[in-house]
Design a protein around this motif. Structure first.
Motif, PDB file in Angstrom:
ATOM      1  N   GLU B  94     -34.484 111.207 -20.409  1.00 47.31           N
ATOM      2  CA  GLU B  94     -34.362 111.442 -21.827  1.00 47.31           C
ATOM      3  C   GLU B  94     -34.537 112.895 -22.221  1.00 47.31           C
ATOM      4  OE1 GLU B  94     -37.010 109.216 -24.168  1.00 47.31           O
ATOM      5  OE2 GLU B  94     -36.358 110.314 -25.969  1.00 47.31           O
ATOM      6  N   PHE B  95     -35.494 113.536 -21.575  1.00 46.14           N
ATOM      7  CA  PHE B  95     -35.749 114.925 -21.946  1.00 46.14           C
ATOM      8  C   PHE B  95     -34.810 115.887 -21.244  1.00 46.14           C
ATOM      9  CE2 PHE B  95     -38.928 113.540 -24.438  1.00 46.14           C
ATOM     10  CZ  PHE B  95     -40.191 113.357 -23.915  1.00 46.14           C
ATOM     11  N   ALA B 188     -46.884  93.214 -24.646  1.00 48.59           N
ATOM     12  CA  ALA B 188     -45.583  93.729 -25.088  1.00 48.59           C
ATOM     13  C   ALA B 188     -45.597  95.254 -25.048  1.00 48.59           C
ATOM     14  CB  ALA B 188     -45.287  93.228 -26.492  1.00 48.59           C
ATOM     15  N   PRO B 381     -36.018 104.475 -25.016  1.00 53.39           N
ATOM     16  CA  PRO B 381     -37.152 103.880 -25.745  1.00 53.39           C
ATOM     17  C   PRO B 381     -36.756 102.606 -26.468  1.00 53.39           C
ATOM     18  CG  PRO B 381     -37.043 106.224 -26.169  1.00 53.39           C
ATOM     19  CD  PRO B 381     -35.821 105.878 -25.394  1.00 53.39           C
ATOM     20  N   GLN B 382     -35.573 102.613 -27.080  1.00 57.89           N
ATOM     21  CA  GLN B 382     -35.160 101.404 -27.790  1.00 57.89           C
ATOM     22  C   GLN B 382     -34.810 100.288 -26.833  1.00 57.89           C
ATOM     23  OE1 GLN B 382     -32.284 103.797 -30.242  1.00 57.89           O
ATOM     24  NE2 GLN B 382     -32.741 102.111 -31.597  1.00 57.89           N
ATOM     25  N   VAL B 385     -37.978  98.725 -25.479  1.00 60.56           N
ATOM     26  CA  VAL B 385     -38.612  97.877 -26.493  1.00 60.56           C
ATOM     27  C   VAL B 385     -37.869  96.560 -26.626  1.00 60.56           C
ATOM     28  CG1 VAL B 385     -39.036  97.601 -28.946  1.00 60.56           C
ATOM     29  CG2 VAL B 385     -39.638  99.730 -27.832  1.00 60.56           C
ATOM     30  N   TYR B 388     -38.653  94.489 -23.360  1.00 58.76           N
ATOM     31  CA  TYR B 388     -39.976  93.871 -23.233  1.00 58.76           C
ATOM     32  C   TYR B 388     -40.266  92.897 -24.361  1.00 58.76           C
ATOM     33  CZ  TYR B 388     -42.514  97.478 -26.117  1.00 58.76           C
ATOM     34  OH  TYR B 388     -42.995  98.323 -27.093  1.00 58.76           O
ATOM     35  N   THR B 389     -39.653  93.137 -25.537  1.00 54.42           N
ATOM     36  CA  THR B 389     -39.821  92.158 -26.621  1.00 54.42           C
ATOM     37  C   THR B 389     -39.198  90.841 -26.238  1.00 54.42           C
ATOM     38  OG1 THR B 389     -39.705  93.954 -28.207  1.00 54.42           O
ATOM     39  CG2 THR B 389     -39.443  91.733 -29.064  1.00 54.42           C
ATOM     40  N   GLU B 393     -41.100  87.318 -25.656  1.00 60.66           N
ATOM     41  CA  GLU B 393     -40.777  86.099 -26.404  1.00 60.66           C
ATOM     42  C   GLU B 393     -40.580  84.931 -25.453  1.00 60.66           C
ATOM     43  OE1 GLU B 393     -37.500  87.523 -28.735  1.00 60.66           O
ATOM     44  OE2 GLU B 393     -38.778  87.594 -30.515  1.00 60.66           O
ATOM     45  N   THR B 396     -44.099  83.910 -24.093  1.00 64.01           N
ATOM     46  CA  THR B 396     -44.964  83.260 -25.085  1.00 64.01           C
ATOM     47  C   THR B 396     -44.372  81.960 -25.562  1.00 64.01           C
ATOM     48  OG1 THR B 396     -43.941  84.580 -26.824  1.00 64.01           O
ATOM     49  CG2 THR B 396     -46.047  85.331 -25.981  1.00 64.01           C
ATOM     50  N   LYS B 398     -41.566  81.432 -27.164  1.00 64.44           N
ATOM     51  CA  LYS B 398     -40.771  81.432 -28.398  1.00 64.44           C
ATOM     52  C   LYS B 398     -39.309  81.159 -28.119  1.00 64.44           C
ATOM     53  CE  LYS B 398     -43.096  84.491 -31.650  1.00 64.44           C
ATOM     54  NZ  LYS B 398     -43.093  85.873 -32.065  1.00 64.44           N
ATOM     55  N   LYS B 413     -26.190  95.945 -27.246  1.00 66.49           N
ATOM     56  CA  LYS B 413     -24.878  96.437 -27.681  1.00 66.49           C
ATOM     57  C   LYS B 413     -25.037  97.235 -28.964  1.00 66.49           C
ATOM     58  CE  LYS B 413     -21.295  93.468 -25.779  1.00 66.49           C
ATOM     59  NZ  LYS B 413     -21.217  92.004 -25.742  1.00 66.49           N
ATOM     60  N   LYS B 414     -25.880  96.697 -29.854  1.00 62.73           N
ATOM     61  CA  LYS B 414     -26.081  97.398 -31.120  1.00 62.73           C
ATOM     62  C   LYS B 414     -26.744  98.758 -30.894  1.00 62.73           C
ATOM     63  CE  LYS B 414     -27.125  96.161 -35.797  1.00 62.73           C
ATOM     64  NZ  LYS B 414     -27.923  95.498 -36.737  1.00 62.73           N
ATOM     65  N   GLY B 417     -24.333 101.131 -29.556  1.00 56.04           N
ATOM     66  CA  GLY B 417     -23.512 101.647 -30.640  1.00 56.04           C
ATOM     67  C   GLY B 417     -22.240 102.271 -30.123  1.00 56.04           C
ATOM     68  N   LYS B 418     -22.085 103.539 -30.420  1.00 59.33           N
ATOM     69  CA  LYS B 418     -20.843 104.204 -30.042  1.00 59.33           C
ATOM     70  C   LYS B 418     -20.885 104.749 -28.623  1.00 59.33           C
ATOM     71  CE  LYS B 418     -21.163 105.297 -34.829  1.00 59.33           C
ATOM     72  NZ  LYS B 418     -21.537 106.236 -35.860  1.00 59.33           N
TER      73      LYS B 418
END
Lengths: 304, 420, 368
Positions: B94-95, B188, B381-382, B385, B388-389, B393, B396, B398, B413-414, B417-418
């Motif tokens: 990333e950096f 999480a 990072p996204q 997240v 692991y979310t 789920e 747990t 869900k 996919k979202k 994006g581009k």
């Protein structure tokens, strides 16, 4: 020759200038720059030189999918979490605060001890109390589970702070524990200001503990309670540290501020994060205005 | 009064004299504390003696995500005050654009294990960081318990689950009701990404986002892997595992209440301390595999990088090379027990006497898989997240695995994006 | 005499050897009193004498350390105020600030769970008596002091208590209003024919309102009697000096001789006077105080004893003039006609009518 009152007014204005300058620079400037940032595409690489992109960060339709803060279900989820948290924790704090204030009124040898005990939770820094509760609620070594298992209520230790069903309740309880003292102090001041003779008149008219509280004490401390609710409500809507410390990544307790921070600082979506921050400021602002309107109207009636 | 003034000015000029060493360069080095920080400071002291330069350590907060945020803030502000950053291998991708390419300066460092060095190499082939340790997660197991119940060391997840359940039941029946089968990291956070990536990849479910950028997570192997972990919760793992990080799992292991633990190498020496209940009663092996895959260990580890905005890049590069050459590795391996980055050190018999884990690591070191941060560049990072979310789920209860990976694909996919 | 229902009956109060301590301070010392039903009894005395404490003990707002208080024959020591069937009007009115006038007056009845009709009836009647019908929907802060006072009284009336307790109710009103309210209270007493106990430090209120006055002096009853009794026959110097305004003059004197029905004393060396009062325990040569009220002194006229001095202050009030005459210790105050021509510096002779003189021994007890 200027009149005395004109000179006074001028002096007052001059004294106000430094304060206004400080306020403008420390509060207004960041506010405006955040607003500006929310209208740009600022990321890690182009942070110092972003491009203006209009309201894309707020809402955008690209290839049939909706993007932007307002289209992010996670954002609305965090709004919902924040509202649930605020409503329940403030309600709990008001009830506890009033109870503590009434206890603090009791005159006895332990008075100083009771007052210190009531104030301590508020004096402890959030990080300390958050860690404290984390340890108490830990599933294997925590004292809370130990007691519940010992009493036969639970079979195994429960992960109270991370279990999706209980984490919000836990946060609310910790926050209420922490900030009830604040409400208690405001209500206590209100109670102390109650004219004693009015209470005695009540006794003569035939009040007992409960009717005295319901008919006389409670209506008269309502202004103090209203102040407490406004303060605590605004604090609760802005909640960050407690939620971040207990579980920064959990969707179930994420507040608006934690969401905005993550966008800004973990994802480097400075523009998007600024838009999220602006949205949360707007939401809090609207709620605050509505609430203050209602309580002031309520007060106008009494103050006249 | 005159006397005082003279003495005062004498001391003032003395301080000026001492601070004005025209040839000495001062570097600012940002790193977290802890024992690894300690190690870096010791090595750096040697370098300072050798070169006469000075290094200021800027101690960062303990939480790695807080360090990450701080580094990002500095780099995006193009801060020239920080010269060297100690970076987690995941951040390198990333950096990348904010760090200088070290390749032209390297000599022996080019011989660092290729799969490790690859995590610090950008798509364009620039080497933007030098690793000094590699994190190799393994399966820790209780030799005494396996022997007591005559069970083999498991090679597949199913075998591990069965053995864990068997021993846990028997131990509890015998009165040890605190015994659990398997402890791992289920909170999480980034740690869950590591554990879950191991389950998915070892089931043949891919690595979330492949090297070419394809989102591969939505497949039945990956779903099965997550469902498997969900079944552990409340059976062979305590319900609280959904809140555990490394230290929570190690805490239970250390008390002797777990048959198996998945954890990083740092736990080895800590579990062999006198205070530990499991001292001498355990061993490590590579992580189990699923039916369609191979054993996988998510790569951890740290390295050093030089900021593009540093005004003392040459000197900084010199230090960074010093800290990651073979001498440095040999000097610190015994005391700090960290897996080295040069493959031949694993065979070193002398070090194996003090760092008994060393030879055992060689095998697992070949099963290392870096997280897909390079291919997702700034959006890791996204991605982590989201991953692991989704995993959280599933464990747990869900969602089930199939729903989770399908929804995860949509989410990724979202995010993509581009384009990555 | 009104026809009374059982509820309307008012009560006797019996106070029997009551003591009260605040910490170590003994504020009420062995006080015993009987208050007749339907009487207007005033407890009067200087600040700190214990009158408010006494009233609050009757009300049930203070505990009793020893002794008993009975209302209508029933000992009420341990009963809370509500169960004693009393109503109290406080010095600061103590109206419920958040309730309307109507609700203030209705509150006690509401707590008794009476029907809406009954509440309406009682409140409206009380409002009529006190002429506050127009204010029923206002809140206390919208009323003047006098109006609030009436509401406070109205709140007491609606309860139809056995005893009305008033704690310095007029102290916070201005002079004109005070006079007006005094008249109203007297009227109220006549109309309701209720037992009323009234506390004040103002002796004028006591004199004008009371059937019986009880003078309290640091926790003990100094004297109890009708206003004129206290005026004409004070039992001690305290009562003598307390009742009557301006205060009774006290002159240090000595017994010159005694007889079977009179005592001869000297008036500051200038003359002697034979006062028709006796005390068995005193003898020739004892120090006594001679008491005479300013309004009884004869200015520049003849009387049984006399004395002379210079005037140093002249107070003209229109209907009377007060002359302050120099003497050892406190000045002597004499009353004379409103249009007197006497001015400061004049020497004036005052005459002492022996029938109006009081004698008090060295412990303050009056000669009878």
């Amino acid at each position: 020759m200027k009149s005395v009152s004109q000179i006074r007014k001028r002096t007052a204005l001059i004294f106000l200038i430094p304060v206004t300058l400080v306020l403008l620079s420390s509060a207004l400037y960041p506010l405006i720059s955040t607003l500006y940032l929310s209208l740009t595409d600022a990321e890690l690489e182009n942070f110092l030189n972003p491009n203006y992109v209009g309201f894309i960060n707020y809402i955008e339709n690209y290839e049939g999918m909706w993007y932007g803060v307002l289209a992010d279900s996670l954002f609305w989820n965090s709004v919902r979490n924040t509202l649930v948290f605020s409503i329940f924790s403030v309600s709990l704090e008001v009830i506890l605060g009033i109870s503590f204030a009434l206890i603090m009124l009791i005159e006895n040898k332990l008075k100083w001890f009771v007052r210190a005990a009531v104030l301590i939770p508020w004096a402890i820094p959030t990080i300390v109390s958050a860690r404290m509760f984390e340890w108490m609620l830990q599933d294997q070594f925590g004292i809370f589970n130990y007691m519940l298992i010992g009493m036969g209520i639970l079979e195994q230790g429960k992960a109270w702070t991370t279990d999706p069903q209980t984490s919000m309740i836990v946060i609310i309880i910790i926050d209420a524990w922490k900030t009830s003292p604040f409400v208690a102090i405001l209500v206590y001041a209100g109670l102390k200001a109650l004219p004693n003779e009015v209470l005695e008149a009540g006794k003569v008219d035939g009040t007992n503990g409960i009717t005295q509280f319901y008919y006389i004490i409670f209506p008269l401390i309502l202004p103090a309670i209203a102040v407490a609710i406004v303060f605590r409500g605004l604090d609760a809507l802005r909640v960050f540290d407690l939620i971040y410390l207990i579980n920064a990544g959990s969707k179930d307790i994420m507040s608006m501020t934690v969401y905005a921070r993550r966008e800004m600082f973990e994802y480097s979506h400075f523009g998007f994060g600024a838009a999220a921050s602006t949205m949360l400021t707007l939401i809090i602002g609207v709620i605050a205005v509505i609430f203050i309107q209602r309580t002031r109207l309520h007060k106008l009636d009494e103050m006249e | 009064m005159m006397m005082k003034k003279t003495i005062l000015s004498f001391f003032i000029s003395l301080t000026f004299l001492f601070s004005f060493n025209a040839t000495a360069i001062e570097l600012n080095f940002a790193q977290g504390g802890g024992s690894q920080g300690q190690m870096t400071m010791e090595l750096t002291a040697e370098w300072e003696k050798k070169t006469g330069h000075k290094v200021n350590f800027l101690e960062m907060p303990a939480s790695t995500s807080d360090q990450y945020v701080q580094y990002k803030t500095w780099l995006s502000a193009q801060n020239s005050d920080v010269d060297i950053y100690k970076v987690d291998n995941v951040w390198a991708g990333e950096f990348g654009t904010q760090l200088i390419d070290l390749k032209p300066y390297l000599d022996e460092q080019l011989e660092i294990m290729p799969n490790v060095l690859s995590a610090y190499t950008t798509a364009k082939g620039e080497i933007i960081g030098l690793p000094y340790s590699v994190g190799i997660p393994m399966l820790y197991y209780r030799t005494d318990l396996l022997e007591k119940y005559n069970r083999d060391v498991p090679e597949t997840w199913d075998e591990m689950t069965a053995t864990a359940q068997f021993i846990q039941d028997k131990e509890r029946a015998a009165g040890n009701d605190k015994m659990w089968g398997f402890v791992w990291q289920g909170n999480a956070y980034e740690g869950l990404t590591c554990d879950a990536l191991e389950w998915v990849a070892s089931h043949g479910g891919g690595m979330i986002v492949e090297k070419d950028g394809t989102i591969s997570i939505n497949n039945p192997n990956a779903a099965a892997a997550l469902d498997m972990a969900a079944k552990w919760v409340g059976t062979i793992s305590p319900e609280g595992v959904i809140g555990y990080k490394e230290e929570d799992a190690r805490g239970i292991w250390d008390q002797g209440n777990a048959v198996f633990m998945r954890n990083w190498p740092y736990a080895w020496s800590l579990s062999n301390k006198d205070e530990s209940s499991v001292k001498g009663k355990f061993d490590v092996v590579e992580l189990p595999r699923g039916p369609n895959g191979k054993s996988t260990s998510t790569m951890g580890g740290w390295g050093y990088a030089v900021s593009k905005y540093s005004e003392k890049q040459e000197v900084a590069v010199d230090l960074v090379k010093f800290l990651s050459n073979r001498d440095a590795q040999h000097a610190t391996i015994a005391e700090y027990s960290m897996p080295p980055v040069y493959i031949e050190i694993y065979d070193n018999k002398e070090h194996a006497e003090t760092y008994s884990l060393l030879p055992l690591l060689k095998g697992p070191s070949q099963a290392l898989l870096p997280r897909p941060s390079a291919q997702t560049s700034g959006k890791w990072p996204q991605v982590t997240v989201a991953f692991y979310t989704a995993a959280h789920e599933v464990i747990t209860g869900k969602k089930d695995g199939t729903t989770a990976v399908a929804e995860l694909e949509a989410a990724l996919k979202k995010i993509k994006g581009k384009g990555w | 005499m009104k026809n009374r229902s059982k509820e309307d009956e008012v009560a006797d109060i019996n106070i029997n050897t009551v003591n009260k301590y605040f910490g170590d301070v003994h504020v009420i010392k062995d006080v015993s009193l009987d208050i007749k039903s339907q009487s207007f009894t005033v407890l009067v005395g200087p600040s700190g004498c214990g009158k408010s404490t006494m009233l609050r003990m009757i009300a049930g707002l203070e505990d009793i350390n020893s002794g008993t208080i009975s209302i209508d024959g029933q000992v009420v020591n341990d009963l809370p105020p509500k169960q004693r069937n009393i109503a109290m009007v406080f010095q600061s009115y103590a109206l419920y600030p958040h309730m309307t006038v109507f609700d203030n007056m209705a509150f006690g009845l509401k707590l008794e769970k009476r029907s809406k009709d009954e509440i309406n009836e009682r409140v409206n009647e009380a409002a009529r008596i006190l002429q506050i019908e127009d204010y029923l929907q206002r809140k206390p802060k919208q009323l003047s002091g006098g109006q609030r006072q009436r509401v406070a009284i109205g709140r007491a009336i609606t309860r139809k208590p056995k005893v009305f307790l008033f704690d310095e109710p007029l102290s916070n009103l201005d002079a004109a209003l005070r006079v007006q309210m005094r008249v109203e209270l007297a009227k109220l007493h006549n109309e309701l024919e209720a037992t009323m106990i009234y506390v004040t430090h103002d002796q004028t209120e006591a004199m004008t309102l009371a059937d019986d006055i009880v003078v309290l002096d640091t926790g003990i009853v100094s004297q109890k009697g009708s206003p004129l009794e206290l005026y004409d026959k004070p039992n001690n110097m305290f009562v003598g000096g307390f009742i009557g305004s301006p205060k009774m003059n006290f002159i240090s004197s000595k017994i010159l001789s005694k007889s079977s029905d009179a005592t001869e004393v000297d008036i500051m060396g200038m003359s002697k006077i034979s006062v028709p009062k006796m005390s068995a325990s005193s003898s020739e040569g004892d120090s006594v105080s001679l008491g005479i009220r300013p309004e009884h002194l004869v200015v520049n006229g003849d009387s049984d004893g006399s004395w002379e001095s210079k005037v140093f202050v002249v107070e003209k009030l229109g209907d009377v003039t007060y002359l302050y005459l120099e003497k050892e210790g406190e000045p002597l105050v004499a009353e004379t006609e409103g249009h007197s021509e006497i001015k400061v510096g004049d020497t004036v002779k005052v005459g002492f009518p022996s029938g109006r003189c009081q004698l008090f021994d060295s412990s303050g007890q009056a000669f009878k």
